[in-house]
Write a protein that holds these residues in place. Structure first.
Motif, PDB file in Angstrom:
ATOM      1  N   SER C   2       0.849  -1.194   0.000  1.00 56.22           N
ATOM      2  CA  SER C   2       0.000   0.000   0.000  1.00 56.22           C
ATOM      3  C   SER C   2       0.887   1.247   0.000  1.00 56.22           C
ATOM      4  CB  SER C   2      -0.879   0.012   1.252  1.00 56.22           C
ATOM      5  OG  SER C   2      -0.084   0.305   2.382  1.00 56.22           O
ATOM      6  N   ARG C   4       0.677   3.642   1.962  1.00 60.81           N
ATOM      7  CA  ARG C   4       1.059   3.897   3.361  1.00 60.81           C
ATOM      8  C   ARG C   4       2.312   3.115   3.735  1.00 60.81           C
ATOM      9  NH1 ARG C   4       0.629   1.715   8.349  1.00 60.81           N
ATOM     10  NH2 ARG C   4       0.048   3.105  10.070  1.00 60.81           N
ATOM     11  N   GLU C   5       2.273   1.813   3.474  1.00 61.59           N
ATOM     12  CA  GLU C   5       3.432   0.982   3.828  1.00 61.59           C
ATOM     13  C   GLU C   5       4.675   1.468   3.087  1.00 61.59           C
ATOM     14  OE1 GLU C   5       3.256  -0.950   6.317  1.00 61.59           O
ATOM     15  OE2 GLU C   5       1.134  -0.365   6.343  1.00 61.59           O
ATOM     16  N   GLU C   6       4.455   1.797   1.812  1.00 60.21           N
ATOM     17  CA  GLU C   6       5.620   2.169   1.017  1.00 60.21           C
ATOM     18  C   GLU C   6       6.240   3.489   1.500  1.00 60.21           C
ATOM     19  OE1 GLU C   6       5.262   1.576  -3.138  1.00 60.21           O
ATOM     20  OE2 GLU C   6       7.193   2.543  -3.542  1.00 60.21           O
TER      21      GLU C   6
END
Lengths: 508, 267, 211
Positions: C2, C4-6
């Motif tokens: 996602s 966000r994660e990235e």
């Protein structure tokens, strides 16, 4: 570093309006030719400069506030992942929705999608650097959504199909008559009798925008600060267009860079003292709005926040350059910059002009992107920006750092060294030994020959021609100081003990 | 006190009279001046232009020349060169991972002073006329160079020294704190902007009615003087050391379109 | 992965040198030494400087002053939680027919507010040094829209609510409430840096300081 499943994510450079499309000297040459622009800029920058100095001098603890501001921002950068997660948790708990955008395209698509979901085709906008950076207005237009800028200066620039040239006063390059003409030409229903009195022009803008404010269902804003410990957002403004956008519509979409966080509510007391005095030269700006998620019955009931990377992670990865992300967009650095004062903001190409832009843009895009490697050289390193910066970003040091990044990025890549490369190499050889410099100085009388009878050099070749464009060089002396000293102090031993002084003391 | 003179490359090669003036002043105060012969340049041109690798040998040479116990303090007639020695040299050493050089550079920087700083803070000069015999009966304006002002925080040390020169008519320079536009290779890489800055500086100098502009940095003075010369102005530039060294018996030479320091002028 | 994660992953990678979070030096002023009359004097000075109209009255004089300021208004709005005593100067017999009430439970529409001449509110806290009044949406201040749309804002500041400097003021309020900090009427300096008072927000700000 902890172990990830798969590859760790590497910082990525940004996209959007962060690029100089022509080299700074080329753009500056053109802008310098515009006498009207220079007059406007000179007047404007000097006015703000003086106001700022006066307001700063009022506070006995200005330097302590700067120290605190600088440390808070440094702490934010060090703790950024943790603070972002904390902010997200708090904002979400209060009814807000967070979206993450890796780059300009992703942020634009998110905003357009959110607007489409409301069924609206118009949005009102509060001045925001982040949305300028990602080119949101243009993108929305392609998607059939009209964005109305509501800040007076942004409105002027938008009506004129121009680009902002200053962070704080985007229409700083236009004078009152030019603005009157733009209103007459572009503002529907403008009174043909409109004068160029700023008060009259401001009232024309009020009338033009009021209907929009009162009927708008969706607003787009930026944010000056975001408080991690509460999920609170802040917008600092003057005209009330911000309050209109943040209060009256049903949906509010805020776009904010990930670096805008402050850890706690207490930190706001530092930045709300630093920002207004540094930017507009006021003790306090007329209006500041703070909101924490959704308040039932008061203000927008649909609250979105787009958290934007777009090259910020890349800037953060540069240990020497990361403090550029401390910037609170006050624009004090450009107001005191002698280069900005003469070229204006357009010469920098990017959304971020002036000294901060000259470091921020290449940090966010990489030094090799388009003409951004010319930006760190757009400074005489006079240091006025560092003194003015409320969070003490050492802009001159970062400029110098980025110059070395630029030089190093080209090493070994060029078939032939540039004149500058060759000159620097030769100078390094000559200037790293007193003996060699002394030998070279033996040739000084040759320079006197070049200078001729009027004892000045008026034309030099190659890159040095830049110097003789407006300056002479004096003919060199008969002999160097070094050579004189050696003669004066010729002694049997090599010690450099001086001869007794020939001077009488205690004169006259 | 035993004082090592760091002449700086530009003064050494182009303005030897300035260095000679510095020697005179210090000797008049009863101090012994030495000239470490290995010295060449501070290397700020390399650092400021991004050529850090090329700066390393220049910095190493300066440190080698001045890292001795042979003197008490070092002095240079240039704010920006002193700022480079103090602030840039340790950074350059660090950038090439040379811890020993960094430590030595820091030590050299700690005992290096700009001329007015040394005169006022260390040697206690408060009245140039009384203590140095300074006499200079001319209308002079003064440009406080950026690096002295903002990196070394010289404050009004230079102006105070000038004000205490006998006979001087010191005219305030409008917008004195504005950069003259030199900036090393900036003046070539961004010649148009640099020239525009210089134009404003020379116009402000002209507005004072002074016949001469002084300052503490030879490079800024070369820039300003070069501009005045090109514009055909009668105003010249002269380093502050030469004004302080000037006495009724041995007045400094102030003629010539661009200040030309011939070998004979100050002998 | 996602976004966000990235993004969080990118940031963690960027910080792989583990920079230290410094201690925050808070040597700046935390309190001001001024007493109440000095605070009032400073606040008045700063408000006037930013083109607000100011009157300083005894608490008992507030109703009369409000009535005076509203003399020419055809209509005005007050939040339902307003101190009832402040309006006594306006009530003749059966109350004032020009008055409209607003609350989160029964809000006026934006169009209705646009037709109203003035608004009377209280305030949460004021900052003398900067001439700032902070509204926090408490019942005596109401929704943010009511102090924004009408063109004339009459705001009552109790002397006890005046803080000397910003840090003192911010300690007195809850940051999670909907807050508006007001320093003078709306203004712009966008045209040649010439300050013009009164743009989109209320063009007239009257501050009544109640001793």
């Amino acid at each position: 570093m902890s172990t990830f499943l798969g590859m760790p994510s590497l910082p990525v450079y940004g996209t959007g309006n962060l690029f100089a499309s022509e080299s700074f000297p080329t753009a500056a040459h053109r802008e310098l030719g515009n006498a009207q622009l220079r007059a406007n800029l000179g007047h404007a920058t000097h006015t703000i400069r003086d106001k700022r100095l006066k307001m700063v001098a009022e506070l006995p603890d200005w330097e302590q506030l700067r120290d605190a501001g600088s440390a808070i921002k440094e702490s934010v950068m060090a703790r950024l992942p943790e603070l972002l997660e904390q902010f997200e948790e708090n904002f979400t708990a209060r009814g807000g929705v967070i979206h993450w955008a890796r780059d300009a395209d992703e942020a634009n698509a998110i905003v357009a999608g959110l607007v489409r979901d409301t069924g609206e085709t118009e949005v009102v906008k509060v001045k925001s650097m982040a949305t300028q950076e990602i080119g949101l207005n243009e993108y929305l237009e392609e998607q059939g959504i009209t964005a109305f800028e509501t800040d007076l200066a942004e409105l002027i620039v938008q009506l004129d199909h121009d680009k902002p040239s200053h962070i704080l006063v985007p229409a700083i390059h236009k004078n009152r008559t030019e603005i009157r003409d733009i209103f007459l030409r572009e503002m529907p229903g403008a009174d043909p009798q409109l004068t160029d009195d700023p008060a009259v022009l401001a009232m024309a803008a009020r009338a033009h925008l009021r209907r929009k404010f009162l009927s708008a269902k969706v607003a787009v804003s930026g944010a000056n600060f975001a408080l991690a410990d509460s999920g609170t957002l802040a917008v600092v403004e003057s005209e009330g267009n911000g309050r209109m956008c943040l209060t009256l519509p049903e949906t509010l979409i805020t776009v904010m860079g990930v670096e805008k966080l402050l850890p706690t509510w207490q930190d706001l007391e530092v930045f709300m003292q630093l920002l207004p005095r540094s930017s507009t030269g006021e003790r306090m700006n007329p209006y500041t709005s703070l909101w924490t998620g959704v308040t039932e019955g008061d203000g927008p009931q649909n609250m979105h926040l787009v958290l934007l990377d777009n090259g910020r992670s890349a800037a953060l990865a540069d240990e020497m350059g990361r403090s550029a992300l401390h910037c609170i967009r006050c624009s004090a650095c450009m107001n005191v910059c002698p280069v900005y004062e003469r070229t204006g903001g357009h010469a920098y190409g990017s959304t971020y002009p002036g000294p901060i832009g000259a470091i921020l843009s290449p940090l966010m895009t990489g030094i090799q992107a388009e003409e951004n490697n010319s930006l760190p050289y757009a400074s005489s390193l006079c240091g006025a920006c560092y003194d003015a910066c409320p969070v003490k970003i050492n802009i001159p040091d970062i400029l110098v750092h980025l110059r070395s990044v630029d030089v190093d990025s080209k090493r070994g890549k060029k078939k032939l060294p540039s004149q500058m490369d060759a000159g620097m190499k030769a100078a390094s050889w000559a200037l790293s030994s007193g003996k060699r410099l002394g030998l070279i100085e033996k040739g000084l009388p040759l320079g006197r020959l070049v200078a001729g009878p009027d004892q000045k050099i008026t034309k030099l070749p190659g890159i040095a021609a830049g110097w003789t464009q407006s300056r002479d060089i004096p003919a060199p002396p008969q002999e160097s100081f070094r050579s004189w000293w050696a003669k004066e102090h010729r002694k049997p031993d090599t010690s450099s003990a001086p001869e007794p002084s020939h001077e009488k003391k205690d004169q006259p | 006190m035993r004082i090592a003179l760091f002449a700086t490359c530009i003064v050494d090669a182009m303005y030897p009279a300035t260095a000679r003036a510095a020697v005179k002043i210090l000797e008049r105060l009863g101090h012994e001046v030495v000239f470490p012969s290995g010295q060449a340049c501070c290397g700020q041109m390399h650092v400021n232009s991004g050529y850090l690798q090329e700066a390393v040998p220049v910095v190493a040479n300066h440190v080698a020349a001045f890292d001795t116990d042979d003197y008490d303090v070092a002095v240079a007639p240039s704010g920006s060169c002193v700022a480079s020695v103090k602030h840039q040299h340790p950074t350059v050493a660090r950038s090439c991972g040379d811890k020993a050089l960094e430590a030595r550079a820091t030590a050299v920087g700690a005992k290096t002073y700009e001329l007015s700083e040394l005169l006022v803070d260390v040697l206690g000069v408060t009245d140039a006329a009384a203590q140095l015999g300074s006499f200079f009966p001319h209308r002079v304006t003064y440009h406080p160079s950026c690096h002295g002002m903002r990196l070394l925080r010289l404050g009004d040390r230079q102006a105070q020294l000038l004000r205490s020169v006998k006979g001087i008519d010191l005219a305030d320079l409008p917008e004195a704190d504005q950069c003259c536009g030199f900036g090393g290779t900036f003046s070539m890489k961004n010649a148009d902007v640099s020239s525009a800055m210089l134009e404003d500086k020379t116009a402000n100098i002209a507005a004072t009615g002074a016949t001469l502009c002084t300052g503490g940095d030879a490079s800024c003075l070369m820039h300003i003087g070069g501009g005045l010369s090109r514009q055909g102005s009668a105003v010249t530039t002269l380093h502050l050391a030469e004004i302080l060294a000037s006495t009724a018996e041995e007045p400094a030479s102030v003629t010539g379109e661009v200040r030309v320091s011939t070998g004979k002028a100050a002998r | 992965m996602s976004a966000r994660e990235e993004i969080l992953g990118r940031i963690r990678t960027a910080l792989k040198d583990n920079p230290e979070a410094p201690q925050i030096p808070r040597q700046y002023r935390q309190t001001s030494p001024l007493d109440e009359s000095a605070l009032i004097e400073l606040l008045v000075d700063r408000l006037v400087d930013y083109k607000a109209q100011v009157s300083v009255v005894d608490a008992a004089g507030v109703p009369a002053r409000i009535a005076e300021l509203l003399a020419g208004a055809h209509s005005y709005v007050v939040p339902t939680g307003i101190d009832a005593g402040w309006l006594t100067g306006l009530d003749q017999g059966s109350g004032d027919s020009r008055r409209r009430l607003d609350s989160t439970a029964a809000p006026l529409s934006v169009a209705e507010l646009d037709g109203i001449d003035a608004v009377v509110t209280g305030s949460a806290v004021a900052v003398a040094e900067t001439g700032t009044i902070i509204l926090d949406g408490s019942p005596n201040q109401g929704r943010r829209a009511i102090s924004l749309v009408p063109d004339h804002h009459i705001c009552v500041v109790k002397a006890a609510d005046i803080a000397g400097i910003l840090p003192e003021a911010l300690r007195r309020i809850d940051g999670t409430r909907p807050l508006t900090m007001i320093s003078g009427p709306s203004a712009t300096s966008d045209i040649e840096l010439e300050r013009v008072e009164g743009v989109h927000g209320p063009r007239k700000l009257d501050v009544i300081i109640a001793r």
